[in-house]
Design an enzyme around this catalytic site. Structure first.
Site, short mmCIF file in Angstrom:
data_model
loop_
_atom_site.label_atom_id
_atom_site.label_comp_id
_atom_site.label_asym_id
_atom_site.label_seq_id
_atom_site.Cartn_x
_atom_site.Cartn_y
_atom_site.Cartn_z
CE1 TYR A 33 1.24 -0.13 4.35
CE2 TYR A 33 0.18 2.01 4.27
CZ TYR A 33 1.01 1.13 4.90
OH TYR A 33 1.65 1.48 6.07
NE ARG A 52 7.03 4.01 -0.01
CZ ARG A 52 6.88 4.87 0.98
NH1 ARG A 52 7.93 5.24 1.71
NH2 ARG A 52 5.70 5.38 1.28
NE ARG A 101 -5.57 -19.34 5.82
CZ ARG A 101 -4.68 -20.14 6.39
NH1 ARG A 101 -4.71 -21.43 6.15
NH2 ARG A 101 -3.79 -19.65 7.22
CE LYS A 148 3.45 3.32 3.20
NZ LYS A 148 3.62 3.31 4.63
CD GLU A 180 10.72 2.31 9.84
OE1 GLU A 180 10.49 3.26 9.10
OE2 GLU A 180 10.62 1.12 9.47
CG LEU A 205 8.69 2.64 4.16
CD1 LEU A 205 8.44 1.39 3.32
CD2 LEU A 205 7.36 3.32 4.45
N1 PDD Z 1 3.41 5.29 6.98
N2 PDD Z 1 8.20 4.18 8.27
C1 PDD Z 1 7.06 3.49 8.41
C2 PDD Z 1 7.11 2.19 9.14
C3 PDD Z 1 5.86 3.97 7.87
O1 PDD Z 1 4.73 3.27 8.01
C4 PDD Z 1 5.86 5.22 7.20
C5 PDD Z 1 4.62 5.81 6.60
C6 PDD Z 1 7.08 5.92 7.08
C7 PDD Z 1 7.17 7.23 6.36
O2 PDD Z 1 6.99 7.05 4.98
P1 PDD Z 1 6.44 8.24 4.05
O3 PDD Z 1 7.27 9.42 4.36
O4 PDD Z 1 6.65 7.73 2.69
O5 PDD Z 1 5.00 8.44 4.41
C8 PDD Z 1 8.22 5.36 7.62
C9 PDD Z 1 2.17 5.76 6.43
C10 PDD Z 1 1.96 7.23 6.56
C11 PDD Z 1 1.03 4.92 6.98
O6 PDD Z 1 1.22 3.73 7.05
O7 PDD Z 1 -0.04 5.45 7.30
#
Ligand code: PDD
Length: 289
Positions: A33, A52, A101, A148, A180, A205
């Site tokens: 996603y 990405r 499944r 992601k 992170e 990520l």
């Molecule tokens: N999440 N690290 C993780 C684990 C994340 O889930 C996200 C973003 C980021 C930052 O990525 P970006 O700058 O591309 O949004 C880093 C989104 C916002 C979410 O899952 O809602």
């Protein structure tokens, strides 16, 4: 005002969107996603998000025929169908598809694709000035945090644990290294005003906001270092902040109920503030398609 969402080729009223009970996304979190900010009638760094997404699908061996152009068109059309939204987010998810499944990945499935949009949360200046509080937590996620995927259970559970303990978020630590936050990247600023963040490897990520801010920082002659750091260094930093498409930049003032030690000596305005303004200028400069 009808809220429209997108499901497998159709724009439908949100409450009419249903996914099959044997969707691999539902049963195995077998999908990827993106969450993309939408401002000034355009997606902020939309192409980078979709690139990405393509990479995530590739890393998950999810076959598909979508092109970046098609996906972008879907996102923009969804915003035009929900034209009451100005500052908003688009959530776009693609799963392997529907199958009986099995623990392996069946071939030639028809992907499930969904997209929703929602209003951006407005944060008051007072709320921003308060800064975030965070706790540190063992990074219990897998070793492919660079993908992601919709498998977010570890992040969700730890985020909830932080909320239950009265913190805004949790910062993951893997073998002594700060990786992170549950849904955002972490930056620290040292006493020489270097901006430091974890390298983009398999344990984080590679945030699109992170990348954009690194670029903006470098354009503003701020030295950026992508290297690992631990909790002690983070606690002694002049600034700690989180970045994501939803938070943009959110300073963290307290970790594990202790003030960030270097904050008192930190220069004013903070780097977080300078970068936030520069990011807003960048967003303001994006012209609509
Ligand atoms: N999440 N690290 C993780 C684990 C994340 O889930 C996200 C973003 C980021 C930052 O990525 P970006 O700058 O591309 O949004 C880093 C989104 C916002 C979410 O899952 O809602």
């Amino acid at each position: 005002m009808t809220r429209f969402s997108y499901l497998n080729g159709e724009f439908l009223p949100h409450e009419k969107c249903f996914v099959h009970i044997e969707d691999r996304g539902f049963q195995f979190a077998d999908g990827a996603y993106e969450v993309t900010l939408f401002e000034n009638d355009n997606l902020v760094d939309g192409d980078f998000h979709l690139q990405r997404l393509m990479r995530s699908l590739r890393e998950l061996n999810i076959e598909h025929n979508f092109t970046i152009e098609e996906l972008k068109k879907i996102q923009l059309e969804l915003f035009s169908k929900n034209n009451f939204l100005t500052s908003a987010y688009c959530y776009l998810q693609i799963t392997r598809g529907v199958a009986n499944r099995t623990p392996w990945c069946p071939k030639n499935l028809k992907n499930t694709i969904v997209a929703t949009v929602s209003a951006k949360k407005i944060i008051s200046p007072e709320e921003l000035d308060k800064g975030f509080t965070a706790m540190t937590h063992d990074d219990i996620r897998w070793h492919r945090c660079d993908i992601k995927t919709v498998n977010l259970l570890a992040s969700t559970l730890v985020n909830q644990k932080a909320k239950d303990a009265g913190f805004d978020d949790a910062i993951f630590v893997r073998e002594g290294i700060v990786t992170e936050a549950t849904y955002a990247n972490v930056f620290i600023v040292d006493d020489k005003k270097n901006l430091i963040t974890h390298p983009a490897d398999n344990h984080i990520l590679q945030g699109i906001t992170r990348n954009r801010l690194i670029k903006i920082a470098q354009e503003n002659k701020i030295n950026v270092i992508e290297r690992k750091f631990g909790i002690d260094e983070m606690m002694k930093a002049s600034e700690v902040f989180l970045t994501s498409s939803t938070l943009i930049i959110r300073p963290v003032f307290q970790i594990n109920r202790q003030e960030i030690l270097g904050r008192e000596k930190a220069s004013k305005p903070s780097l977080a503030k300078i970068l936030k303004e520069a990011y807003e200028d960048f967003v303001g400069s994006i012209s609509s398609n």
